[in-house]
Design a protein around this motif. Structure first.
Motif, PDB file in Angstrom:
ATOM      1  N   LEU A   3      10.275 -39.016   6.308  1.00 43.05           N
ATOM      2  CA  LEU A   3       8.814 -39.207   6.172  1.00 43.05           C
ATOM      3  C   LEU A   3       8.023 -39.541   7.509  1.00 43.05           C
ATOM      4  CD1 LEU A   3       8.389 -40.874   2.599  1.00 43.05           C
ATOM      5  CD2 LEU A   3       8.263 -38.342   3.168  1.00 43.05           C
ATOM      6  N   THR A   4       8.850 -39.148   8.582  1.00 43.15           N
ATOM      7  CA  THR A   4       8.145 -39.195  10.079  1.00 43.15           C
ATOM      8  C   THR A   4       6.821 -38.667   9.985  1.00 43.15           C
ATOM      9  OG1 THR A   4      10.299 -39.960  10.923  1.00 43.15           O
ATOM     10  CG2 THR A   4       8.499 -39.195  12.172  1.00 43.15           C
ATOM     11  N   GLY A   5       5.850 -39.074  10.409  1.00 46.94           N
ATOM     12  CA  GLY A   5       4.436 -38.464  10.782  1.00 46.94           C
ATOM     13  C   GLY A   5       3.530 -38.676   9.277  1.00 46.94           C
ATOM     14  N   ALA A   6       3.953 -39.232   8.174  1.00 45.80           N
ATOM     15  CA  ALA A   6       3.262 -39.435   7.099  1.00 45.80           C
ATOM     16  C   ALA A   6       2.050 -40.200   7.492  1.00 45.80           C
ATOM     17  CB  ALA A   6       4.235 -39.975   6.120  1.00 45.80           C
ATOM     18  N   LYS A   7       0.877 -39.678   6.999  1.00 47.19           N
ATOM     19  CA  LYS A   7      -0.277 -40.686   7.220  1.00 47.19           C
ATOM     20  C   LYS A   7      -0.474 -41.357   5.868  1.00 47.19           C
ATOM     21  CE  LYS A   7      -2.021 -38.048  11.173  1.00 47.19           C
ATOM     22  NZ  LYS A   7      -2.714 -37.246  11.750  1.00 47.19           N
ATOM     23  N   VAL A  32       4.638 -34.388  -1.184  1.00 46.55           N
ATOM     24  CA  VAL A  32       3.598 -35.706  -1.225  1.00 46.55           C
ATOM     25  C   VAL A  32       4.271 -37.201  -1.457  1.00 46.55           C
ATOM     26  CG1 VAL A  32       1.710 -36.990  -2.345  1.00 46.55           C
ATOM     27  CG2 VAL A  32       1.389 -34.507  -2.043  1.00 46.55           C
ATOM     28  N   GLY A  33       4.283 -38.024  -0.332  1.00 49.56           N
ATOM     29  CA  GLY A  33       4.839 -39.327  -0.612  1.00 49.56           C
ATOM     30  C   GLY A  33       3.894 -40.295  -0.923  1.00 49.56           C
ATOM     31  N   VAL A  34       4.922 -41.088  -1.717  1.00 52.27           N
ATOM     32  CA  VAL A  34       4.071 -42.331  -2.682  1.00 52.27           C
ATOM     33  C   VAL A  34       4.908 -43.573  -2.449  1.00 52.27           C
ATOM     34  CG1 VAL A  34       3.106 -43.348  -4.764  1.00 52.27           C
ATOM     35  CG2 VAL A  34       3.295 -40.700  -4.313  1.00 52.27           C
ATOM     36  N   ARG A  35       4.234 -44.854  -2.012  1.00 50.80           N
ATOM     37  CA  ARG A  35       4.988 -46.110  -1.877  1.00 50.80           C
ATOM     38  C   ARG A  35       4.086 -47.195  -2.197  1.00 50.80           C
ATOM     39  NH1 ARG A  35       4.702 -46.568   4.771  1.00 50.80           N
ATOM     40  NH2 ARG A  35       2.441 -47.297   4.751  1.00 50.80           N
ATOM     41  N   ASP A  36       4.740 -48.161  -2.065  1.00 54.12           N
ATOM     42  CA  ASP A  36       4.400 -49.628  -2.803  1.00 54.12           C
ATOM     43  C   ASP A  36       3.676 -50.177  -1.474  1.00 54.12           C
ATOM     44  OD1 ASP A  36       3.655 -52.065  -3.165  1.00 54.12           O
ATOM     45  OD2 ASP A  36       5.470 -52.630  -4.313  1.00 54.12           O
ATOM     46  N   SER A  37       2.255 -50.266  -1.257  1.00 54.59           N
ATOM     47  CA  SER A  37       1.573 -50.954  -0.271  1.00 54.59           C
ATOM     48  C   SER A  37       2.137 -52.220   0.121  1.00 54.59           C
ATOM     49  CB  SER A  37       0.018 -51.037  -0.657  1.00 54.59           C
ATOM     50  OG  SER A  37      -0.214 -51.896  -1.657  1.00 54.59           O
ATOM     51  N   LYS A  38       2.757 -53.250  -0.887  1.00 58.95           N
ATOM     52  CA  LYS A  38       3.236 -54.541  -0.385  1.00 58.95           C
ATOM     53  C   LYS A  38       4.370 -54.416   0.370  1.00 58.95           C
ATOM     54  CE  LYS A  38       3.196 -56.040  -4.566  1.00 58.95           C
ATOM     55  NZ  LYS A  38       3.052 -54.730  -5.063  1.00 58.95           N
ATOM     56  N   ASP A  39       5.215 -53.079   0.187  1.00 57.26           N
ATOM     57  CA  ASP A  39       6.372 -52.810   1.099  1.00 57.26           C
ATOM     58  C   ASP A  39       6.560 -51.583   1.720  1.00 57.26           C
ATOM     59  OD1 ASP A  39       9.077 -53.265   1.678  1.00 57.26           O
ATOM     60  OD2 ASP A  39       9.960 -52.804  -0.203  1.00 57.26           O
ATOM     61  N   PRO A  40       5.688 -51.548   2.729  1.00 55.97           N
ATOM     62  CA  PRO A  40       5.610 -50.145   3.631  1.00 55.97           C
ATOM     63  C   PRO A  40       6.859 -49.642   4.234  1.00 55.97           C
ATOM     64  CG  PRO A  40       4.443 -52.053   4.661  1.00 55.97           C
ATOM     65  CD  PRO A  40       4.822 -52.590   3.529  1.00 55.97           C
ATOM     66  N   SER A  41       7.931 -50.587   4.675  1.00 52.27           N
ATOM     67  CA  SER A  41       9.159 -50.186   4.998  1.00 52.27           C
ATOM     68  C   SER A  41       9.971 -49.885   4.012  1.00 52.27           C
ATOM     69  CB  SER A  41       9.597 -51.121   5.993  1.00 52.27           C
ATOM     70  OG  SER A  41       9.722 -52.313   5.342  1.00 52.27           O
ATOM     71  N   ALA A  44      10.344 -45.000  -0.897  1.00 53.56           N
ATOM     72  CA  ALA A  44       9.119 -44.138  -1.103  1.00 53.56           C
ATOM     73  C   ALA A  44       9.638 -42.870  -2.004  1.00 53.56           C
ATOM     74  CB  ALA A  44       8.574 -43.279   0.146  1.00 53.56           C
ATOM     75  N   LEU A  45       8.898 -42.591  -2.929  1.00 55.65           N
ATOM     76  CA  LEU A  45       9.110 -41.726  -3.783  1.00 55.65           C
ATOM     77  C   LEU A  45       8.580 -40.239  -3.153  1.00 55.65           C
ATOM     78  CD1 LEU A  45       7.802 -43.063  -7.283  1.00 55.65           C
ATOM     79  CD2 LEU A  45      10.222 -42.804  -6.231  1.00 55.65           C
ATOM     80  N   VAL A  46       9.227 -39.001  -3.433  1.00 54.89           N
ATOM     81  CA  VAL A  46       8.636 -37.737  -2.870  1.00 54.89           C
ATOM     82  C   VAL A  46       8.430 -36.951  -3.910  1.00 54.89           C
ATOM     83  CG1 VAL A  46       8.986 -36.050  -1.060  1.00 54.89           C
ATOM     84  CG2 VAL A  46       9.901 -38.529  -0.509  1.00 54.89           C
ATOM     85  N   PHE A  47       7.451 -36.112  -3.963  1.00 59.89           N
ATOM     86  CA  PHE A  47       6.774 -35.200  -4.948  1.00 59.89           C
ATOM     87  C   PHE A  47       6.698 -33.765  -4.642  1.00 59.89           C
ATOM     88  CE2 PHE A  47       5.994 -39.215  -6.639  1.00 59.89           C
ATOM     89  CZ  PHE A  47       6.456 -39.245  -8.060  1.00 59.89           C
ATOM     90  N   ALA A  48       7.069 -32.731  -4.938  1.00 59.11           N
ATOM     91  CA  ALA A  48       6.965 -31.512  -4.553  1.00 59.11           C
ATOM     92  C   ALA A  48       5.051 -31.508  -4.899  1.00 59.11           C
ATOM     93  CB  ALA A  48       7.210 -30.496  -5.446  1.00 59.11           C
ATOM     94  N   ARG A  49       4.307 -30.656  -4.151  1.00 57.28           N
ATOM     95  CA  ARG A  49       2.892 -30.777  -4.200  1.00 57.28           C
ATOM     96  C   ARG A  49       2.596 -30.262  -5.553  1.00 57.28           C
ATOM     97  NH1 ARG A  49      -0.181 -31.641  -0.112  1.00 57.28           N
ATOM     98  NH2 ARG A  49       0.459 -32.060   1.921  1.00 57.28           N
ATOM     99  N   ALA A  50       3.308 -29.284  -6.132  1.00 59.91           N
ATOM    100  CA  ALA A  50       2.757 -28.732  -7.491  1.00 59.91           C
ATOM    101  C   ALA A  50       2.935 -29.921  -8.562  1.00 59.91           C
ATOM    102  CB  ALA A  50       3.335 -27.473  -7.953  1.00 59.91           C
ATOM    103  N   ALA A  51       4.014 -30.665  -8.446  1.00 58.57           N
ATOM    104  CA  ALA A  51       4.326 -31.757  -9.462  1.00 58.57           C
ATOM    105  C   ALA A  51       3.380 -32.809  -9.133  1.00 58.57           C
ATOM    106  CB  ALA A  51       5.739 -32.213  -9.358  1.00 58.57           C
TER     107      ALA A  51
END
Length: 62
Positions: A3-7, A32-41, A44-51
């Motif tokens: 997920l390098t480059g993820a904003k 699309v990546g999704v992560r917990d803001s309290k644990d940014p390191s 992360a979950l990764v989903f296909a854009r359609a999903a």
């Protein structure tokens, strides 16, 4: 998945939740990546854009 480059960004609806938020990275090609803001390191979950679109649409409709 790398997920390098993820904003990462928080939803504008996340304010006032004492930091209990998720962050989304939707600038990546094909996923699309999704992560917990309290644990940014942490993991992360990764989903296909359609999903991800289907999830967001269904959530908004309920």
């Amino acid at each position: 998945m790398e997920l390098t480059g993820a904003k990462w960004r928080k939803s504008t609806r996340s304010s006032g939740n004492s930091g209990n938020c998720v962050e989304v990275a939707d600038n990546l090609p094909d996923v699309v990546g999704v992560r917990d803001s309290k644990d940014p390191s942490g993991p992360a979950l990764v989903f296909a854009r359609a999903a991800w679109r289907a999830f967001v649409t269904q959530t908004k409709n309920n």
